[in-house]
Scaffold this active site. Sequence first.
Site, PDB file in Angstrom:
ATOM      1  CE  LYS A  67      -2.295   1.170   3.605  1.00 29.64           C
ATOM      2  NZ  LYS A  67      -3.270   1.614   4.603  1.00 29.64           N
TER       3      LYS A  67
HETATM    4  C1  5RP Z   1      -3.539   4.829   8.686  1.00 28.42           C
HETATM    5  C2  5RP Z   1      -3.416   3.961   7.506  1.00 28.42           C
HETATM    6  C3  5RP Z   1      -4.593   3.892   6.627  1.00 28.42           C
HETATM    7  O1  5RP Z   1      -4.979   2.528   6.484  1.00 28.42           O
HETATM    8  C4  5RP Z   1      -4.244   4.398   5.234  1.00 28.42           C
HETATM    9  O2  5RP Z   1      -3.491   5.588   5.315  1.00 28.42           O
HETATM   10  C5  5RP Z   1      -5.517   4.654   4.431  1.00 28.42           C
HETATM   11  O3  5RP Z   1      -6.263   5.629   5.103  1.00 28.42           O
HETATM   12  P1  5RP Z   1      -6.381   7.097   4.447  1.00 28.42           P
HETATM   13  O4  5RP Z   1      -7.088   6.930   3.122  1.00 28.42           O
HETATM   14  O5  5RP Z   1      -7.202   7.893   5.453  1.00 28.42           O
HETATM   15  O6  5RP Z   1      -4.996   7.602   4.298  1.00 28.42           O
HETATM   16  O7  5RP Z   1      -2.425   3.298   7.216  1.00 28.42           O
HETATM   17  O8  5RP Z   1      -2.468   4.604   9.516  1.00 28.42           O
END
Ligand code: 5RP
Length: 294
Positions: free
Chosen positions: A205
């Site tokens: 991610k």
């Molecule tokens: C928070 C995270 C979230 O899972 C990731 O950042 C996705 O959330 P957003 O779209 O709000 O950034 O890792 O620690």
Amino acid sequence: MADLDGIKVEKNYHLDREFSTHGDFHVKGAENLDWGMKKHLTNIFNPRSGNTVMFAFDHGYFMGSVSGLERLDLLVPRLIDHVDVLMATRGALRSSVRPDFRKGIALRVSSGSSMLDEDLSREIVAVDIEDAIRMNADCLAVQVFIGARGQLESIDNLSRVINAANRYSIPTLGVIAVGKDMERTDQYFKLSTRIVAELGAAIIKTYYCDNFEEVAAACPAPIVVAGGKKLPEKEALEMAWNSMRAGARGVDMGRNIFQSYHPVEMADAISKIVHEGFTACEAWDYFSDATKKT
Ligand code: 5RP
């Protein structure tokens, strides 16, 4: 070929060529994994589109009750039918989400920082593999801080989780964190996503950036794009569309869903882009029509 001696080949990401060891399994880089891994990955990535919409509400692990997440028990049930995967902490799931849903679970297993810290890059592995199995997790999410003070610790965390999870055929999701003074450049994301994929994470991610096509092409695992800070819905849909066009295999959105005045319609509009090939304009029109009715 003496005249080529010492000349370094140009970088070539072969953007015109599909990932070659795909075989017939719908998840990039997973062709050689075993049945259990493939089942978990199929609980995450829809076999028809090959993509996923993850709804992230794991923010509480370091942000506490961030706006929009004040009442998990009221918010999450509204969204379950509109996304593919819930990304959450074990505490959020066990306390606030009934287990009678049939969606993927991306379980946040790393922890260790809070909004009170200057430096958020020091984490530990907080959830052990036995509790991840009890939670029926389809992947285990570990924050990785490439280029930050916590780099070595986070790579150690990721490696420990991958080693333990592989023993039980559970994929690991490497979450690329970007420190507040770090640049979201393709150079940084090519480096960080490749490191995490080569360490054995089955899903990565990260964030969208210019030239994302090369980031995705160079990463031998599927990338899902995090939404980041809340944007106007139209911009968030454009970012989702740009990410999918550039080779992302899904999005993992939190704030751009739960901080919208219309979280359900926003999740549906995102799914139209991710699973049905809607353009950002088409998804925005869908969102505008759907919210007129509420
Ligand atoms: C928070 C995270 C979230 O899972 C990731 O950042 C996705 O959330 P957003 O779209 O709000 O950034 O890792 O620690």
